[in-house]
Design an enzyme around this catalytic site. Structure first.
Site, PDB file in Angstrom:
ATOM      1  N   HIS A 191       0.831  -1.205   0.000  1.00 26.15           N
ATOM      2  CA  HIS A 191       0.000   0.000   0.000  1.00 26.15           C
ATOM      3  C   HIS A 191       0.873   1.267   0.000  1.00 26.15           C
ATOM      4  O   HIS A 191       0.652   2.174  -0.819  1.00 26.15           O
ATOM      5  CB  HIS A 191      -0.913  -0.043   1.242  1.00 26.15           C
ATOM      6  CG  HIS A 191      -1.705   1.196   1.486  1.00 26.15           C
ATOM      7  ND1 HIS A 191      -3.044   1.286   1.191  1.00 26.15           N
ATOM      8  CD2 HIS A 191      -1.360   2.408   2.011  1.00 26.15           C
ATOM      9  CE1 HIS A 191      -3.483   2.506   1.523  1.00 26.15           C
ATOM     10  NE2 HIS A 191      -2.479   3.197   2.021  1.00 26.15           N
ATOM     11  N   GLU A 192       1.855   1.325   0.886  1.00 23.84           N
ATOM     12  CA  GLU A 192       2.702   2.529   0.940  1.00 23.84           C
ATOM     13  C   GLU A 192       3.482   2.712  -0.358  1.00 23.84           C
ATOM     14  O   GLU A 192       3.693   3.827  -0.827  1.00 23.84           O
ATOM     15  CB  GLU A 192       3.650   2.470   2.139  1.00 23.84           C
ATOM     16  CG  GLU A 192       2.957   2.468   3.496  1.00 23.84           C
ATOM     17  CD  GLU A 192       1.944   3.578   3.682  1.00 23.84           C
ATOM     18  OE1 GLU A 192       2.101   4.652   3.062  1.00 23.84           O
ATOM     19  OE2 GLU A 192       0.971   3.361   4.425  1.00 23.84           O
ATOM     20  N   HIS A 195       1.615   4.645  -2.880  1.00 24.08           N
ATOM     21  CA  HIS A 195       1.778   6.103  -2.771  1.00 24.08           C
ATOM     22  C   HIS A 195       3.100   6.549  -3.396  1.00 24.08           C
ATOM     23  O   HIS A 195       3.154   7.551  -4.103  1.00 24.08           O
ATOM     24  CB  HIS A 195       1.755   6.547  -1.302  1.00 24.08           C
ATOM     25  CG  HIS A 195       0.444   6.362  -0.614  1.00 24.08           C
ATOM     26  ND1 HIS A 195      -0.748   6.801  -1.134  1.00 24.08           N
ATOM     27  CD2 HIS A 195       0.124   5.790   0.583  1.00 24.08           C
ATOM     28  CE1 HIS A 195      -1.734   6.522  -0.295  1.00 24.08           C
ATOM     29  NE2 HIS A 195      -1.226   5.901   0.758  1.00 24.08           N
TER      30      HIS A 195
HETATM   31 ZN   LIG Z   1      -2.170   5.159   2.408  1.00 25.67          ZN
END
Ligand SMILES: [Zn+2]
Ligand SMILES: *[C@@H]1O[C@H](CO)[C@@H](O)[C@H](O)[C@H]1NC(C)=O
Ligand SMILES: *[C@@H]1O[C@H](CO)[C@@H](O)[C@H](O)[C@H]1NC(C)=O
Length: 275
Positions: A191-192, A195
Site C-alpha cells: 500500500h505505501e 503512494h
Molecule cells: Zn495510504
C-alpha cells in the site's frame, strides 16, 4: 485464578495493541488544495513516452532498539518474504522489485519516534538514505510514539524539492509473520509503495469527481475497515473498492489494482522518477 487469567488477557491485548480496532493504517496525507496543485503540475508536465515493465531497486534500513524481534530487529528471511510479497502483489502491474541492500541501525530514538514530520524521522533519513530518484528506500521502525500507525510514504512529485524525505516508513510488525494481527501479510508495504508510485487512496476526494484521479476506481466516501462483505458509501449502487490495495482493508482483503491505477503508476514514475 480469575485475576491471573484477566492479567494474562490484558497483557495479551496490550502486547497485540488490540490490533484491529486501534490501527491507524496509513499516515500518508495530502490536503485537497495540495492535491489539486499537484494534479495541475502533473497534467502540465506529464511525460507521454511510457514503459509498461520495470524493475526497481530496494534499499532496506532496519532500525531497531535492541536485539530482540520485538525491538525491531527483524530477520533477513522476513525481509526476503516481504520482497516476495511485493513481487506477488505487483505482478499484474508489470513492476518487480530487486532487494539490493540491508542496513541495520541500533537507535532507540528513531525506532520509537520516527513518524511523519518528527526530527527523529529527518535525522534517520538524512543519515541513511542511499540511491537516487528511482530507488526505493524503506525504513522499518517501531512507531512507539504513534502506536497503531502501520506506515506512510511520500509522493513522487515531492522528490525534486526534498530528496532526503523520499521513501517509505513502515511498522516492523507489519512484515510477513509479524505480530500485527490482521496486518502481518506484508500489504502495508504494498500500500505505501502505491503512494511512492503516485497513487492516492481510493477514498481520496470522497464521492465526487475527480476523487483519486483514477477513472475506474469506484467512488468511495471514506476508508473501509476490516473486510466487509460489501459496502456502498456513495449510495450509487456501485460497490466500494474494498479489495483495492489503496483502500484500508486488512491485509488478506487487499488483492486488486485497476487498469487505471496501473496506467497512472507508469505515467507518474515516467514523469517524476525517470522510469
Ligand atoms: Zn495510504
Ligand atoms: C539482529 O538480527 C540480525 C539478523 O537476524 C542478527 O545477525 C543480529 O545478531 C541481531 N542483533 C543485533 C544486535 O544486530
Ligand atoms: C549496504 O549496507 C551496508 C551496511 O549498512 C553499508 O555499509 C553499505 O554502504 C551499503 N551498500 C549500499 C550499496 O548501499
Amino acid at each position: 485464578m480469575f485475576n491471573q487469567l484477566l492479567t494474562i488477557a490484558l497483557a495479551a491485548s496490550l502486547a497485540l495493541g488490540d490490533p484491529i480496532k486501534k490501527v491507524d493504517k496509513c499516515g500518508t496525507r495530502i490536503s485537497p488544495e495540495e492535491k489539486a496543485a499537484a494534479e495541475a503540475r502533473f497534467q502540465a508536465n506529464a511525460v507521454t513516452s511510457l514503459t509498461n515493465k520495470a524493475t526497481i531497486d530496494v534499499y532496506w534500513h532496519v532500525i531497531y532498539a535492541g536485539d530482540a524481534l520485538e525491538e525491531g530487529n527483524i530477520t533477513d528471511s522476513q525481509i526476503a518474504d516481504q520482497i516476495a510479497v511485493l513481487n506477488h502483489d505487483y505482478g499484474p502491474t508489470g513492476l518487480s522489485f530487486n532487494h539490493v541492500n540491508t542496513s541495520r541501525t541500533l537507535n532507540a530514538d528513531w525506532f520509537n519516534s520516527a513518524s511523519p514530520d518528527t526530527g527523529e524521522e529527518r535525522d534517520m533519513k538524512t543519515a541513511l538514505r542511499v540511491g537516487g530518484v528511482a530507488d526505493i528506500n524503506v525504513y522499518s521502525v517501531g512507531f512507539t510514539d504513534e502506536y497503531g500507525l502501520l506506515g506512510y510514504s511520500v509522493f513522487p512529485d515531492s522528490y525534486e524539492s526534498d530528496p532526503i524525505e523520499d521513501g517509505l516508513v513502515i511498522f516492523y510488525a507489519s512484515l510477513p509473520g509479524g505480530s500485527m494481527l490482521g496486518y502481518n501479510g506484508g500489504q502495508t508495504f504494498t500500500h505505501e509503495l502505491g503512494h511512492w508510485l503516485g497513487l492516492y487512496h481510493t477514498f481520496e476526494g470522497g464521492c465526487g469527481s475527480p476523487g483519486d484521479y483514477v477513472d475506474d476506481t469506484p467512488p468511495e466516501d471514506s476508508p473501509s475497515t476490516g473486510c466487509p462483505r460489501s459496502r456502498d458509501t456513495c449510495g450509487d449502487k456501485i460497490a466500494d473498492p474494498i479489495h483495492n490495495y489503496m483502500d484500508y482493508g486488512t491485509d488478506a482483503c487487499m488483492t486488486e489494482w485497476t487498469p487505471g491505477q496501473i496506467a497512472r503508476i507508469f505515467s507518474q514514475i515516467a514523469t517524476y522518477r525517470g522510469i
